[in-house]
Each structure stands twice: as C-alpha cells, then as structure tokens.
Design a protein around this motif. Structure first.
Motif, PDB file in Angstrom:
ATOM      1  N   VAL A   1       0.867  -1.181   0.000  1.00 19.74           N
ATOM      2  CA  VAL A   1       0.000   0.000   0.000  1.00 19.74           C
ATOM      3  C   VAL A   1       0.901   1.228   0.000  1.00 19.74           C
ATOM      4  CG1 VAL A   1      -1.770   1.293   1.215  1.00 19.74           C
ATOM      5  CG2 VAL A   1      -1.862  -1.207   1.170  1.00 19.74           C
ATOM      6  N   VAL A   2       0.735   2.064  -1.029  1.00 22.43           N
ATOM      7  CA  VAL A   2       1.635   3.204  -1.234  1.00 22.43           C
ATOM      8  C   VAL A   2       0.830   4.500  -1.235  1.00 22.43           C
ATOM      9  CG1 VAL A   2       3.234   4.292  -2.856  1.00 22.43           C
ATOM     10  CG2 VAL A   2       3.253   1.810  -2.547  1.00 22.43           C
ATOM     11  N   LYS A   3       1.393   5.511  -0.595  1.00 25.33           N
ATOM     12  CA  LYS A   3       0.809   6.848  -0.645  1.00 25.33           C
ATOM     13  C   LYS A   3       1.548   7.668  -1.687  1.00 25.33           C
ATOM     14  CE  LYS A   3      -0.816   7.014   4.149  1.00 25.33           C
ATOM     15  NZ  LYS A   3      -0.741   7.740   5.447  1.00 25.33           N
ATOM     16  N   ALA A   4       0.802   8.555  -2.362  1.00 28.80           N
ATOM     17  CA  ALA A   4       1.406   9.379  -3.407  1.00 28.80           C
ATOM     18  C   ALA A   4       0.585  10.645  -3.586  1.00 28.80           C
ATOM     19  CB  ALA A   4       1.497   8.594  -4.716  1.00 28.80           C
ATOM     20  N   VAL A   5       1.108  11.536  -4.390  1.00 26.66           N
ATOM     21  CA  VAL A   5       0.441  12.809  -4.698  1.00 26.66           C
ATOM     22  C   VAL A   5       0.065  12.819  -6.171  1.00 26.66           C
ATOM     23  CG1 VAL A   5       0.690  15.321  -4.778  1.00 26.66           C
ATOM     24  CG2 VAL A   5       1.725  14.025  -2.904  1.00 26.66           C
ATOM     25  N   VAL A   6      -1.168  13.249  -6.490  1.00 27.37           N
ATOM     26  CA  VAL A   6      -1.621  13.363  -7.879  1.00 27.37           C
ATOM     27  C   VAL A   6      -0.912  14.551  -8.511  1.00 27.37           C
ATOM     28  CG1 VAL A   6      -3.578  13.708  -9.413  1.00 27.37           C
ATOM     29  CG2 VAL A   6      -3.869  12.387  -7.304  1.00 27.37           C
ATOM     30  N   THR A   7      -0.161  14.284  -9.588  1.00 28.33           N
ATOM     31  CA  THR A   7       0.563  15.367 -10.265  1.00 28.33           C
ATOM     32  C   THR A   7      -0.057  15.726 -11.619  1.00 28.33           C
ATOM     33  OG1 THR A   7       2.083  13.744 -11.234  1.00 28.33           O
ATOM     34  CG2 THR A   7       2.733  14.769  -9.148  1.00 28.33           C
ATOM     35  N   GLU A   8      -0.825  14.765 -12.224  1.00 28.75           N
ATOM     36  CA  GLU A   8      -1.461  15.076 -13.516  1.00 28.75           C
ATOM     37  C   GLU A   8      -2.577  14.060 -13.786  1.00 28.75           C
ATOM     38  OE1 GLU A   8      -0.388  15.610 -18.296  1.00 28.75           O
ATOM     39  OE2 GLU A   8       1.079  14.733 -16.903  1.00 28.75           O
ATOM     40  N   VAL A   9      -3.695  14.525 -14.371  1.00 31.99           N
ATOM     41  CA  VAL A   9      -4.785  13.655 -14.803  1.00 31.99           C
ATOM     42  C   VAL A   9      -5.120  14.000 -16.250  1.00 31.99           C
ATOM     43  CG1 VAL A   9      -7.153  12.886 -14.430  1.00 31.99           C
ATOM     44  CG2 VAL A   9      -5.729  13.505 -12.465  1.00 31.99           C
ATOM     45  N   ASP A  10      -4.862  13.064 -17.184  1.00 33.91           N
ATOM     46  CA  ASP A  10      -5.171  13.257 -18.607  1.00 33.91           C
ATOM     47  C   ASP A  10      -6.368  12.370 -18.944  1.00 33.91           C
ATOM     48  OD1 ASP A  10      -5.297  13.330 -21.405  1.00 33.91           O
ATOM     49  OD2 ASP A  10      -3.125  13.647 -21.576  1.00 33.91           O
ATOM     50  N   VAL A  11      -7.554  12.980 -18.995  1.00 31.10           N
ATOM     51  CA  VAL A  11      -8.791  12.217 -19.203  1.00 31.10           C
ATOM     52  C   VAL A  11      -8.823  11.590 -20.585  1.00 31.10           C
ATOM     53  CG1 VAL A  11     -11.314  12.360 -19.320  1.00 31.10           C
ATOM     54  CG2 VAL A  11     -10.055  13.629 -17.555  1.00 31.10           C
ATOM     55  N   GLU A  12      -8.407  12.335 -21.612  1.00 33.58           N
ATOM     56  CA  GLU A  12      -8.463  11.825 -22.988  1.00 33.58           C
ATOM     57  C   GLU A  12      -7.553  10.608 -23.170  1.00 33.58           C
ATOM     58  OE1 GLU A  12      -7.748  14.791 -25.869  1.00 33.58           O
ATOM     59  OE2 GLU A  12      -9.511  16.002 -25.341  1.00 33.58           O
ATOM     60  N   LYS A  13      -6.353  10.685 -22.643  1.00 37.44           N
ATOM     61  CA  LYS A  13      -5.405   9.575 -22.772  1.00 37.44           C
ATOM     62  C   LYS A  13      -5.564   8.544 -21.661  1.00 37.44           C
ATOM     63  CE  LYS A  13      -1.850  12.235 -25.200  1.00 37.44           C
ATOM     64  NZ  LYS A  13      -0.437  12.683 -25.180  1.00 37.44           N
ATOM     65  N   GLU A  14      -6.492   8.810 -20.732  1.00 34.17           N
ATOM     66  CA  GLU A  14      -6.770   7.900 -19.624  1.00 34.17           C
ATOM     67  C   GLU A  14      -5.490   7.579 -18.842  1.00 34.17           C
ATOM     68  OE1 GLU A  14      -8.755   4.538 -21.317  1.00 34.17           O
ATOM     69  OE2 GLU A  14     -10.591   5.647 -21.748  1.00 34.17           O
ATOM     70  N   ARG A  15      -4.822   8.667 -18.439  1.00 28.91           N
ATOM     71  CA  ARG A  15      -3.569   8.518 -17.692  1.00 28.91           C
ATOM     72  C   ARG A  15      -3.607   9.363 -16.423  1.00 28.91           C
ATOM     73  NH1 ARG A  15       0.886   9.311 -22.552  1.00 28.91           N
ATOM     74  NH2 ARG A  15       0.397   7.412 -23.718  1.00 28.91           N
ATOM     75  N   ILE A  16      -3.077   8.795 -15.357  1.00 28.33           N
ATOM     76  CA  ILE A  16      -2.950   9.517 -14.091  1.00 28.33           C
ATOM     77  C   ILE A  16      -1.499   9.399 -13.645  1.00 28.33           C
ATOM     78  CG2 ILE A  16      -3.654   9.613 -11.676  1.00 28.33           C
ATOM     79  CD1 ILE A  16      -6.324   8.412 -12.517  1.00 28.33           C
ATOM     80  N   SER A  17      -0.863  10.545 -13.415  1.00 25.86           N
ATOM     81  CA  SER A  17       0.539  10.562 -12.960  1.00 25.86           C
ATOM     82  C   SER A  17       0.561  10.833 -11.466  1.00 25.86           C
ATOM     83  CB  SER A  17       1.337  11.627 -13.712  1.00 25.86           C
ATOM     84  OG  SER A  17       1.359  11.335 -15.098  1.00 25.86           O
ATOM     85  N   LEU A  18       1.358  10.059 -10.763  1.00 19.56           N
ATOM     86  CA  LEU A  18       1.494  10.186  -9.320  1.00 19.56           C
ATOM     87  C   LEU A  18       2.959  10.407  -8.941  1.00 19.56           C
ATOM     88  CD1 LEU A  18      -0.735   7.128  -8.279  1.00 19.56           C
ATOM     89  CD2 LEU A  18      -1.471   9.502  -8.518  1.00 19.56           C
ATOM     90  N   SER A  19       3.154  10.889  -7.745  1.00 20.82           N
ATOM     91  CA  SER A  19       4.529  11.092  -7.269  1.00 20.82           C
ATOM     92  C   SER A  19       4.600  10.723  -5.786  1.00 20.82           C
ATOM     93  CB  SER A  19       4.947  12.555  -7.447  1.00 20.82           C
ATOM     94  OG  SER A  19       6.217  12.783  -6.849  1.00 20.82           O
ATOM     95  N   VAL A  20       5.555   9.847  -5.475  1.00 15.34           N
ATOM     96  CA  VAL A  20       5.788   9.474  -4.082  1.00 15.34           C
ATOM     97  C   VAL A  20       6.677  10.510  -3.394  1.00 15.34           C
ATOM     98  CG1 VAL A  20       6.840   7.744  -2.571  1.00 15.34           C
ATOM     99  CG2 VAL A  20       5.462   7.014  -4.518  1.00 15.34           C
ATOM    100  N   LYS A  21       7.664  10.987  -4.130  1.00 20.86           N
ATOM    101  CA  LYS A  21       8.610  11.921  -3.506  1.00 20.86           C
ATOM    102  C   LYS A  21       7.969  13.269  -3.183  1.00 20.86           C
ATOM    103  CE  LYS A  21      10.679  13.891  -7.733  1.00 20.86           C
ATOM    104  NZ  LYS A  21      11.925  13.997  -8.527  1.00 20.86           N
TER     105      LYS A  21
END
Length: 558
Positions: free
Chosen positions: A419-439
């Motif tokens: 189980v990992v915690k992270a911060v949402v850095t980007e959400v691209d709805v069209e490309k169906e991508r979510i970028s996260l960052s642990v640091k």
C-alpha cells in the motif's frame, strides 16, 4: 397265332413305356394335391409318384397357407424316390426357380418387382420376392434413415433390383429408388403449382440444428433457422414442433434440383423499418444479452432487432477481458445507441457509455496536488502502477520515487500488494492517464525555502568540496555551486579555497520546487553588490574609480 400277337402287343406296350420320359431330377413338375394330413400336403406328380410338402411352404411370410385338395401346383423334384418309396419334392424350390426366372427378366427389363420385408439381418433386411429371398441394405429402405421398421414388415410393396447373381443366389434390392422416383414425380407436380412469393400451409416434418423441413403436400421445403423470425433463434425447436401446421412463404424454387426455400418471418412486419425512429443515436435503452462472442456481445433491443456491443465499448477499465466476464447470456443491461446502418441491418451499441468516465470522476474527486493511497498492482522497468478508486490505475515514474539517489535503485524496495501513498501530479482524461509522485509527499523543501525567491541573498554552509564546485546546504536543502559561480574574479574560482563548515553569503538565481534545488551563485552576489554601490555612491561620469566607490560604500556601511 393269337399267342404271338399277344407277345407282339406286350413288347409294343413295353417299348412305349420306355419311350415315355420320367421326370428329370432337379426340374420343376406339376402335381395335384390329393390329400392334406399332419401339416403336409400329399401331391401326385404323375408317373405313379407321390410326394409330401410341408404346408408352410405354400404360405407367404406372415400369412396362412393357401392350399386345398384338388389344387394343381408346381413343385421341384429333388429325387424320384427316397427310402420310403416317395418322391422328394419341394414347393419352396419350385417357387424359387420360378421366381428367379421372373426376376431375371424383370432385372433385364429394369422393371419393379413386388416383395415383402420379413426379417431384420445385419446391415439391413431380407425381402421375399415371391419365392426368392433378397437383401435390402439399411441405406436403401427410405430416403431418410428409418428408426422403426416395424410398420414395413410383411407389407407387400414394390422394389427395384440393384444386383443379382443366380449362381451365388444373391439378390440386392432397393425400396429407396422407388420412393425417390415417386417423390420426383410428385415434387415436379407440386412444384409446378408453386411460385416464388406464394404463402402456403405446411406441416413440420423434421427439425435440425440449421432449420426445419416442411411438407407442402408431397414435397418438402427447407425453412432455415435465419428465416423463422426477425429475432435471433438459437435452435428451431424454440418456436417449432414436429407435426405442427405453419404458414410459410416460398422464397426460392430451384427448378433443376427441385429444392424449395421457405420463410416465416417474411410474412411478418420487418422491425428494422422503424429502427432509426425508435432508437435514435445516443439514446439509452434496456436490452437482453442474447449471444456472447470473442469480439463482443449481442443485445436484443426488441424482438427482431439486435445490436452489437463491441468488446472495446464494454468497459472503461477492463481492456483485455473476454466479454463473458463482463456480461452473461440473458442478462438485462443498459446500452447506448452509437451507430445505425439500416442497409446492413446493424446497430452498434455501447455499454460503458451509460456510465461516467472514471477518469473524469477521479479528476473531480482528486485534483492535482491531492494525496491518494493505493495498492501496487504492477512493477515495470519504468515505474509503479497503483490501483486507485474507480478501478483505474495511476503511474509513479522512476523519477518520482525519491529525491535522494536514483529511482532505479529504490524501485526494488516495492513489491506487488504494497500500500503506497502518493500525490496526484497530472490527470489526462483523454489519454486515460494519471501521474502520481511518491517523492512529492516530502514537502520539507517548500518549508525550507519559504520566503526565498530569485535575487534573495542567503547564508549557506559548505558541506563538501569537489573539483567542479562546492556543495552547500540551506535549512536542510542541499545545492551545488559550480566553479564558474564561485567568484567574479576568475583567479578566485577555486573550490579548494573554501573549507567544510564555512558560512557563505550567496545570491539565489533559481528556485526549482520540482527538483528541490536552489540555484546559488557567489559571483552573482558580487556583481549585484557592485552594481548597487555604483548606483548609490557614484556615476559613470564622476571620474571616481571603482576602488574609491567601493571604499566609500564600505565607510558608509561602517
């Protein structure tokens, strides 16, 4: 003299008796029934010879014997005399010889012969052809396989001789040839009265997986399963039963093969004529799943109208899953009409379009900068995939795993299921991508540089001396000053002139929150101080030297 005459007459009578031929053994002779006793008929065959024949030899298979005293019959003479002094005769053999003569003539003239099936043998049946026994192969009994031959037993009916060999006593006959010839004549007569487009009544005669055979009064037509109803029919038995009378339309008649194609749905209204009106684009309807394939699922919108939900339109998140794991046969589902092709009678439907895009929902609930938590679903060479709400995944790139060191070095510390915690850095709805960052969870840099901006003068501590410059630290945030930024004077751009723990005033040239780095320069601080001194204590046309100006500035500071 009279005695001589008597002798002459005796010799003449004797000679005459020798001249009369006695019947030849192995031939057929005529005889008269003179008595019936003990289940046998006593027959006088002439020539002062009598013989006995069992009464059953005068009976046809399954019938009582027809014989009476005084009847003249033909029998076969086996021997002139047996141990009892009687002629050995046979009615069966006589009938067989007579039958073979008759059958050979019929075979040569290609005429039908009459017979009766009287028993079952391996591979077929035996047939009595009026004295001769023939073999009827199972395949020659009827035009279609016969399950119960009971009704055919003992029934006199015509047969066609296919092959016969008198020397071996073999005869092969066919009942099917007679039926086919009769059916051909009957079919020609019935077909002559039919025309394509006619609506007629027929009786369901046989049902197969692909359709049903319908008797139109002596001729069969094929009602294919696809022509039974406008809706999908998995098996003809769903709507038809053997013996049922139905109304059908003649779709096609092949005059050469006498094959007739029939249809039931052609007599009903075509539901496709109102599809575009009843199911406009982007409208949502309830339907029933009728069939599932590898490429999607068919959904019945109404009887006779089906649409395809392609596998790509079934789920927002389940991309490489068999349709059978998303829906099941007979399940009621809500679908959206995506496209209608009335010419090809096709409707494209969408299942996922009736639900909100989970990436849109996520973007609303977890905007950029929000902290999230999820389970590690997959680990690749370029990062981690974390399971998030809505059954979707977010990715943590290697570069977003840690501030210290390389991501390649720390990714091995993670395993599936963590189980990992992270911060949402980007959400691209069209490309169906979510970028996260642990640091990004470590916000110490922001606290350390709070209030610091480009142009600020801060005091740092030297933590390491390297050939290309010096490493310094400010409130826990480390930075690096390159050799070229160590002094305005090139001769003083030497890292070794500094020592660890030295305190230095430097100018901030850049604040990069993403890399958690401060851009620092001693050279920039010196240039900025010089510029400020010139503006405050001198001008370009005063004639004062830089040393004078700096000296005055220093005295003013004192």
């Amino acid at each position: 003299m009279a005695q001589i005459n008597s002798m002459d007459e005796f010799e003449a009578l004797l000679a005459e008796s020798f001249e009369i031929d006695t019947p030849e053994e192995g031939s057929v002779v005529k005889g008269k029934v003179i008595a019936i006793e003990s289940g046998q008929a006593i027959i006088d065959v002439g020539y002062k010879m009598e013989g006995r024949v069992d009464l059953k030899e005068f009976a046809n298979p399954g019938e009582a014997p027809e014989i009476a005293v005084g009847d003249v019959v033909e029998v076969f003479l086996d021997r002139v005399e047996n141990a009892k002094g009687e002629a050995v005769i046979s009615r069966d053999k006589a009938r067989r010889e007579e039958a073979w003569d008759r059958l050979e003539k019929a075979y040569g003239d290609e005429e039908r012969v009459e017979g009766a099936i009287f028993s079952r043998v391996k591979g077929g049946f035996t047939v009595d052809l009026g004295g001769a026994v023939a073999f009827l192969p199972g395949s020659q009994v009827d035009v279609r396989p016969v399950r119960d031959a009971g009704p055919l037993m003992g029934l006199k009916q015509p047969f066609q001789i296919l092959k016969m060999d008198r020397r071996r006593g073999n005869i092969v006959v066919s009942r099917r040839a007679i039926l086919e010839e009769s059916r051909a004549e009957q079919r020609a007569e019935v077909i002559g009265k039919l025309a394509e487009g006619d609506a007629v009544d027929g009786v369901v005669k046989n049902i197969t997986e692909y359709g049903a055979f319908v008797d139109l009064g002596g001729v069969d037509g094929l009602l294919h399963v696809t022509d039974m109803a406008w809706r999908r029919v998995n098996h003809p038995s769903e709507i038809l039963t053997i013996g049922e009378t139905i109304r059908v339309q003649v779709i096609k008649i092949n005059k050469e093969t006498h094959r007739i194609s029939l249809g039931m749905k052609q007599l009903q209204d075509d539901p496709w004529s109102l599809v575009e009106e009843r199911f406009p684009l982007e409208s949502v309807h309830k339907g029933r799943v009728t069939n599932i394939t590898d490429y999607g699922a068919f959904v019945e919108l109404e009887p006779g109208v089906e649409g395809l939900v392609h596998v790509s339109e079934m789920s927002w998140t389940k991309k490489n899953v068999h349709p059978g794991k998303i829906v099941s046969t007979s399940q009621e589902v809500e679908v959206m009409v995506l496209e209608i092709d009335s010419a090809k009678r096709r409707v494209s439907l969408g299942l996922k379009q009736t639900q909100r895009n989970p990436w849109e929902v996520f973007a609303e609930q977890f905007p950029v900068g929000t902290n999230v938590e999820g389970e590690v679903k997959n680990i690749t060479e370029f990062g981690l995939f974390i399971g998030l709400e809505g059954d979707i995944d977010g990715m943590v790139h290697l570069s977003d795993l840690t501030w210290e060191g390389r991501g390649e070095d720390v990714i091995g510390d993670f395993v599936k299921g963590d189980v990992v915690k992270a911060v949402v850095t980007e959400v691209d709805v069209e490309k169906e991508r979510i970028s996260l960052s642990v640091k990004a969870l470590d916000d110490s840099f922001s606290g350390a540089v709070e209030g610091v901006k480009r142009g600020s003068i801060i005091t740092v501590e030297v933590t390491a001396i390297e050939e290309g410059g010096i490493e310094v630290e400010y409130e826990g945030a480390k930075s690096f000053i390159r050799r070229s930024d160590l002094s305005r004077d090139r001769a003083e751009q030497r890292p070794e002139r500094f020592s660890v723990s030295d305190k230095l005033d430097v100018r901030v040239t850049n604040v990069d929150a993403k890399t958690r780095r401060l851009g620092l320069s001693i050279k920039a601080r010196e240039i900025a101080e010089e510029k400020e001194a010139v503006e405050q204590y001198g001008s370009s046309d005063s004639g004062a030297s830089l040393g004078d100006i700096l000296g005055a500035a220093l005295k003013g500071d004192e």
